[in-house]
Motif scaffolding. Sequence first.
Motif, PDB file in Angstrom:
ATOM      1  N   ARG A  33       3.513   0.210   6.480  1.00 14.72           N
ATOM      2  CA  ARG A  33       3.456   0.785   4.002  1.00 14.72           C
ATOM      3  C   ARG A  33       3.823  -1.158   3.445  1.00 14.72           C
ATOM      4  O   ARG A  33       3.942  -1.225   3.049  1.00 14.72           O
ATOM      5  CB  ARG A  33       4.212   2.023   4.308  1.00 14.72           C
ATOM      6  CG  ARG A  33       4.395   2.315   2.610  1.00 14.72           C
ATOM      7  CD  ARG A  33       4.935   3.518   2.741  1.00 14.72           C
ATOM      8  NE  ARG A  33       4.971   4.203   3.384  1.00 14.72           N
ATOM      9  CZ  ARG A  33       5.765   5.217   4.117  1.00 14.72           C
ATOM     10  NH1 ARG A  33       6.955   5.077   4.232  1.00 14.72           N
ATOM     11  NH2 ARG A  33       4.650   6.168   5.180  1.00 14.72           N
ATOM     12  N   THR A  35       4.178  -3.912   4.898  1.00 12.46           N
ATOM     13  CA  THR A  35       3.433  -4.907   4.363  1.00 12.46           C
ATOM     14  C   THR A  35       1.946  -4.511   4.091  1.00 12.46           C
ATOM     15  O   THR A  35       1.635  -5.907   3.038  1.00 12.46           O
ATOM     16  CB  THR A  35       2.773  -4.885   5.816  1.00 12.46           C
ATOM     17  OG1 THR A  35       3.892  -5.472   6.801  1.00 12.46           O
ATOM     18  CG2 THR A  35       2.139  -6.457   5.879  1.00 12.46           C
ATOM     19  N   ARG A  36       1.489  -3.343   3.732  1.00 16.09           N
ATOM     20  CA  ARG A  36       0.935  -3.642   2.905  1.00 16.09           C
ATOM     21  C   ARG A  36       0.923  -3.041   1.163  1.00 16.09           C
ATOM     22  O   ARG A  36       0.273  -3.740   0.676  1.00 16.09           O
ATOM     23  CB  ARG A  36      -0.137  -2.110   3.204  1.00 16.09           C
ATOM     24  CG  ARG A  36      -1.576  -1.414   2.799  1.00 16.09           C
ATOM     25  CD  ARG A  36      -1.767  -0.069   2.760  1.00 16.09           C
ATOM     26  NE  ARG A  36      -1.166   1.037   1.875  1.00 16.09           N
ATOM     27  CZ  ARG A  36      -0.180   1.834   2.658  1.00 16.09           C
ATOM     28  NH1 ARG A  36      -0.159   2.261   4.155  1.00 16.09           N
ATOM     29  NH2 ARG A  36       0.619   2.003   1.655  1.00 16.09           N
ATOM     30  N   LEU A  37       2.086  -2.839   0.508  1.00 16.95           N
ATOM     31  CA  LEU A  37       2.412  -2.856  -0.571  1.00 16.95           C
ATOM     32  C   LEU A  37       2.618  -4.497  -1.115  1.00 16.95           C
ATOM     33  O   LEU A  37       2.584  -4.939  -1.869  1.00 16.95           O
ATOM     34  CB  LEU A  37       3.980  -2.212  -0.742  1.00 16.95           C
ATOM     35  CG  LEU A  37       3.152  -0.616  -0.367  1.00 16.95           C
ATOM     36  CD1 LEU A  37       5.596   0.120  -0.783  1.00 16.95           C
ATOM     37  CD2 LEU A  37       2.569  -0.428  -1.187  1.00 16.95           C
ATOM     38  N   LYS A  38       3.200  -5.081   0.290  1.00 24.47           N
ATOM     39  CA  LYS A  38       3.752  -6.285  -0.482  1.00 24.47           C
ATOM     40  C   LYS A  38       1.836  -7.346  -0.427  1.00 24.47           C
ATOM     41  O   LYS A  38       1.820  -7.675  -1.642  1.00 24.47           O
ATOM     42  CB  LYS A  38       3.722  -6.976   0.845  1.00 24.47           C
ATOM     43  CG  LYS A  38       4.008  -8.314   0.407  1.00 24.47           C
ATOM     44  CD  LYS A  38       5.051  -8.963   1.898  1.00 24.47           C
ATOM     45  CE  LYS A  38       5.513 -11.014   1.977  1.00 24.47           C
ATOM     46  NZ  LYS A  38       6.435 -10.995   2.864  1.00 24.47           N
ATOM     47  N   ALA A  39       0.825  -6.227   0.497  1.00 26.17           N
ATOM     48  CA  ALA A  39      -0.178  -7.805   0.467  1.00 26.17           C
ATOM     49  C   ALA A  39      -0.559  -7.106  -1.404  1.00 26.17           C
ATOM     50  O   ALA A  39      -1.890  -7.569  -1.725  1.00 26.17           O
ATOM     51  CB  ALA A  39      -0.922  -7.293   1.933  1.00 26.17           C
ATOM     52  N   GLU A  40      -1.024  -6.048  -1.067  1.00 19.36           N
ATOM     53  CA  GLU A  40      -1.003  -5.337  -2.703  1.00 19.36           C
ATOM     54  C   GLU A  40      -0.830  -5.765  -3.935  1.00 19.36           C
ATOM     55  O   GLU A  40      -1.406  -6.630  -5.023  1.00 19.36           O
ATOM     56  CB  GLU A  40      -1.146  -3.888  -2.955  1.00 19.36           C
ATOM     57  CG  GLU A  40      -1.563  -2.882  -1.644  1.00 19.36           C
ATOM     58  CD  GLU A  40      -1.799  -1.860  -2.244  1.00 19.36           C
ATOM     59  OE1 GLU A  40      -1.006  -1.153  -3.082  1.00 19.36           O
ATOM     60  OE2 GLU A  40      -3.026  -0.892  -0.903  1.00 19.36           O
ATOM     61  N   ALA A  41       0.615  -5.856  -3.818  1.00 26.94           N
ATOM     62  CA  ALA A  41       1.165  -6.589  -4.724  1.00 26.94           C
ATOM     63  C   ALA A  41       0.950  -7.924  -5.153  1.00 26.94           C
ATOM     64  O   ALA A  41       0.925  -8.951  -6.617  1.00 26.94           O
ATOM     65  CB  ALA A  41       3.231  -7.008  -4.549  1.00 26.94           C
ATOM     66  N   LYS A  42       0.910  -8.176  -4.169  1.00 23.60           N
ATOM     67  CA  LYS A  42       0.125  -9.973  -4.304  1.00 23.60           C
ATOM     68  C   LYS A  42      -1.220 -10.385  -5.073  1.00 23.60           C
ATOM     69  O   LYS A  42      -1.175 -11.452  -5.645  1.00 23.60           O
ATOM     70  CB  LYS A  42       0.528 -11.093  -3.150  1.00 23.60           C
ATOM     71  CG  LYS A  42       0.101 -12.565  -2.898  1.00 23.60           C
ATOM     72  CD  LYS A  42       0.085 -13.163  -1.537  1.00 23.60           C
ATOM     73  CE  LYS A  42       0.067 -14.720  -1.137  1.00 23.60           C
ATOM     74  NZ  LYS A  42      -0.100 -14.538   0.341  1.00 23.60           N
ATOM     75  N   LYS A  43      -2.006  -9.920  -4.817  1.00 24.90           N
ATOM     76  CA  LYS A  43      -2.955  -9.412  -5.078  1.00 24.90           C
ATOM     77  C   LYS A  43      -3.477  -9.416  -6.264  1.00 24.90           C
ATOM     78  O   LYS A  43      -4.050  -9.713  -7.334  1.00 24.90           O
ATOM     79  CB  LYS A  43      -4.371  -8.411  -3.852  1.00 24.90           C
ATOM     80  CG  LYS A  43      -5.827  -8.602  -4.229  1.00 24.90           C
ATOM     81  CD  LYS A  43      -6.418  -8.005  -3.651  1.00 24.90           C
ATOM     82  CE  LYS A  43      -6.021  -7.186  -2.029  1.00 24.90           C
ATOM     83  NZ  LYS A  43      -6.714  -6.094  -1.817  1.00 24.90           N
ATOM     84  N   THR A  44      -2.417  -8.018  -6.917  1.00 22.02           N
ATOM     85  CA  THR A  44      -2.461  -7.858  -8.270  1.00 22.02           C
ATOM     86  C   THR A  44      -2.144  -8.304  -9.068  1.00 22.02           C
ATOM     87  O   THR A  44      -1.835  -8.521 -10.042  1.00 22.02           O
ATOM     88  CB  THR A  44      -2.604  -6.233  -8.238  1.00 22.02           C
ATOM     89  OG1 THR A  44      -1.278  -6.084  -7.978  1.00 22.02           O
ATOM     90  CG2 THR A  44      -3.649  -5.855  -7.313  1.00 22.02           C
TER      91      THR A  44
END
Length: 86
Positions: A33, A35-44
Amino acid sequence: MGRKDASTARTPVDQYRKQIGKQDYKKTRPMLRATRLKAEAKKTGLGVKEVALVLAAILVFLLAFYAFFYLNISSEVDLDLDPDEH
């Protein structure tokens, strides 16, 4: 019969993907979770480039606005100071 032989001959890419999939199962849910949140935050998230571009656009707009009025006022002042009228 023939399918069993075909499934054992995998491409290196398929083997790599399977290996990565097995490694993901070893992670705990909170780690996945995070890792997924970190990737989403980086993308958005807004980056420095986007903020700099917006600020530069605002600055260009303000300079154009200022230049427009500066040129308008300076041309009106020149008309008021016509030396032939005095």
